[in-house]
Design a protein around this motif. Structure first.
Motif, PDB file in Angstrom:
ATOM      1  N   LEU A   1       9.481  -3.272   7.770  1.00 62.16           N
ATOM      2  CA  LEU A   1       8.405  -4.134   8.267  1.00 62.16           C
ATOM      3  C   LEU A   1       7.972  -3.747   9.670  1.00 62.16           C
ATOM      4  O   LEU A   1       6.785  -3.841  10.012  1.00 62.16           O
ATOM      5  CB  LEU A   1       8.847  -5.595   8.223  1.00 62.16           C
ATOM      6  CG  LEU A   1       9.177  -6.133   6.822  1.00 62.16           C
ATOM      7  CD1 LEU A   1       9.561  -7.603   6.893  1.00 62.16           C
ATOM      8  CD2 LEU A   1       8.009  -5.937   5.868  1.00 62.16           C
TER       9      LEU A   1
ATOM     10  N   LYS B   1       2.302  -8.546   3.215  1.00 64.63           N
ATOM     11  CA  LYS B   1       2.674  -9.775   2.516  1.00 64.63           C
ATOM     12  C   LYS B   1       4.013  -9.549   1.846  1.00 64.63           C
ATOM     13  O   LYS B   1       4.468  -8.404   1.683  1.00 64.63           O
ATOM     14  CB  LYS B   1       1.629 -10.157   1.456  1.00 64.63           C
ATOM     15  CG  LYS B   1       0.293 -10.643   2.012  1.00 64.63           C
ATOM     16  CD  LYS B   1      -0.636 -11.076   0.884  1.00 64.63           C
ATOM     17  CE  LYS B   1      -2.006 -11.473   1.412  1.00 64.63           C
ATOM     18  NZ  LYS B   1      -1.954 -12.734   2.170  1.00 64.63           N
ATOM     19  N   SER B   2       4.663 -10.642   1.443  1.00 62.91           N
ATOM     20  CA  SER B   2       5.963 -10.545   0.789  1.00 62.91           C
ATOM     21  C   SER B   2       5.926 -11.292  -0.544  1.00 62.91           C
ATOM     22  O   SER B   2       5.249 -12.322  -0.674  1.00 62.91           O
ATOM     23  CB  SER B   2       7.057 -11.133   1.688  1.00 62.91           C
ATOM     24  OG  SER B   2       8.326 -10.985   1.095  1.00 62.91           O
ATOM     25  N   ASN B   3       6.642 -10.744  -1.514  1.00 60.74           N
ATOM     26  CA  ASN B   3       6.720 -11.375  -2.829  1.00 60.74           C
ATOM     27  C   ASN B   3       8.021 -10.943  -3.496  1.00 60.74           C
ATOM     28  O   ASN B   3       8.368  -9.766  -3.480  1.00 60.74           O
ATOM     29  CB  ASN B   3       5.529 -10.938  -3.698  1.00 60.74           C
ATOM     30  CG  ASN B   3       5.471 -11.695  -5.009  1.00 60.74           C
ATOM     31  OD1 ASN B   3       5.410 -12.914  -5.020  1.00 60.74           O
ATOM     32  ND2 ASN B   3       5.488 -10.974  -6.119  1.00 60.74           N
TER      33      ASN B   3
ATOM     34  N   ASP C   1       5.783  -6.209   0.425  1.00 60.21           N
ATOM     35  CA  ASP C   1       7.223  -6.006   0.559  1.00 60.21           C
ATOM     36  C   ASP C   1       7.966  -7.025  -0.302  1.00 60.21           C
ATOM     37  O   ASP C   1       7.463  -8.107  -0.589  1.00 60.21           O
ATOM     38  CB  ASP C   1       7.634  -6.150   2.025  1.00 60.21           C
ATOM     39  CG  ASP C   1       9.066  -5.746   2.259  1.00 60.21           C
ATOM     40  OD1 ASP C   1       9.348  -4.536   2.186  1.00 60.21           O
ATOM     41  OD2 ASP C   1       9.917  -6.628   2.497  1.00 60.21           O
ATOM     42  N   SER C   2       9.174  -6.652  -0.689  1.00 62.63           N
ATOM     43  CA  SER C   2       9.955  -7.570  -1.526  1.00 62.63           C
ATOM     44  C   SER C   2      11.306  -7.894  -0.901  1.00 62.63           C
ATOM     45  O   SER C   2      12.330  -7.926  -1.573  1.00 62.63           O
ATOM     46  CB  SER C   2      10.139  -6.996  -2.935  1.00 62.63           C
ATOM     47  OG  SER C   2      10.617  -5.664  -2.910  1.00 62.63           O
ATOM     48  N   GLY C   3      11.289  -8.111   0.427  1.00 59.87           N
ATOM     49  CA  GLY C   3      12.498  -8.583   1.091  1.00 59.87           C
ATOM     50  C   GLY C   3      13.294  -7.511   1.806  1.00 59.87           C
ATOM     51  O   GLY C   3      14.532  -7.570   1.828  1.00 59.87           O
ATOM     52  N   SER C   4      12.623  -6.560   2.422  1.00 61.02           N
ATOM     53  CA  SER C   4      13.329  -5.482   3.130  1.00 61.02           C
ATOM     54  C   SER C   4      14.173  -6.034   4.277  1.00 61.02           C
ATOM     55  O   SER C   4      13.767  -6.956   4.984  1.00 61.02           O
ATOM     56  CB  SER C   4      12.323  -4.475   3.695  1.00 61.02           C
ATOM     57  OG  SER C   4      11.681  -3.768   2.653  1.00 61.02           O
TER      58      SER C   4
END
Length: 286
Positions: free
Chosen positions: A44, A55-57, A36-39
């Protein structure tokens, strides 16, 4: 747990799509990894409900996000399948995957899936949009993300590949039912492509694949892109749109699909060329 393959999915505010995708693959009992990139919506929570590892990036572009995913998830199966959140697996493709056994594919490093693309509820049947074969399944640790492009993401594998013509992934970004979303997204894409083409003119970027008109689907696309980059700016969008509508029969699509051909095949390409010319004027030494 499925011993043969795992899924990786990229997300950003995909509550409208994610359940649809995960429902289409849950019967395969495969491990699911989500980057995920900051939902800020329910993405999530949905991922957690389906038992995915998350994981997040921070997002820069799709090739870099996929590169991070492939290098930071501990995928233990011999094969990996990379899907976008706005895709679903059809029942025919589900059956092929249900019957997939890694030992049946010795000597093969990648598998192309057939994609059907939809825009505002309409299947883009013509204009070169079907069939389109995407390398979506590859040997874990062998397939990698092509970092030589800013936007047009692909996976690459060395060695032999095969194409599954029957069974599809269906792709429809429901957010694009709001045409303003489409325009804003493609404004960003046009910036990425314009900068990429300037860097190609400066020989900072080179194609990762060997262009080959008679090669696999990605080698053929690399050949066509190399031709595209040689065409005159400003003229090539009209050549491409004409090719798409006449020679690739886009004129036979319905009204909504024809609107897509105009927006994606002409308006967007003109915007890219306009931005390339602006960048060239700022740096005449290129």
């Amino acid at each position: 747990m499925n011993p043969d393959f795992s899924f990786i999915v990229l997300t950003f505010n995909e509550e409208i799509h994610l359940s649809r995708l995960l429902d289409s693959i849950k019967g395969l009992n495969a491990k699911i990894f989500i980057l995920d990139s900051g939902s800020t919506d329910n993405t999530l929570k949905i991922a957690k409900d389906y038992g995915a590892e998350v994981k997040s990036n921070p997002f820069i572009n799709h090739p870099k996000q996929w590169d991070f995913a492939l290098n930071n998830f501990e995928v233990k199966t011999p094969w990996t399948i990379g899907l976008d959140a706005d895709q679903i697996v059809t029942s025919e493709l589900f059956d092929r995957l249900k019957n997939f056994k890694a030992h049946d594919f010795e000597g093969i490093n990648g598998i192309y899936f057939n994609r059907k693309n939809f825009f505002q509820g309409s299947w883009i049947r013509y204009g070169g949009y079907y069939p389109i074969y995407l390398l979506k399944m590859f040997r874990t640790g062998i397939g990698y993300s092509d970092l030589n492009e800013n936007m047009d993401h692909r996976f690459i594998v060395p060695g032999k590949t095969t194409i599954w013509k029957n069974g599809h992934i269906l792709e429809e970004n429901l957010k694009e039912n709001d045409i303003d979303f489409w325009f804003k997204k493609h404004e960003k894409y046009s910036d990425l492509i314009a900068h990429e083409e300037i860097e190609r003119m400066q020989n900072i970027r080179v194609q990762a694949l060997r262009p080959n008109l008679f090669g696999n689907p990605d080698e053929k696309k690399a050949w066509l892109k190399r031709l595209w980059w040689k065409l005159p700016l400003g003229l090539r969008p009209y050549l491409y749109y004409g090719y798409r509508m006449i020679f690739k029969l886009g004129i036979f699509d319905n009204k909504t699909a024809r609107k897509f051909h105009y927006l994606q095949g002409l308006w967007f390409r003109k915007l890219v060329d306009k931005k390339i010319n602006a960048l060239k004027q700022r740096s005449p030494k290129h």
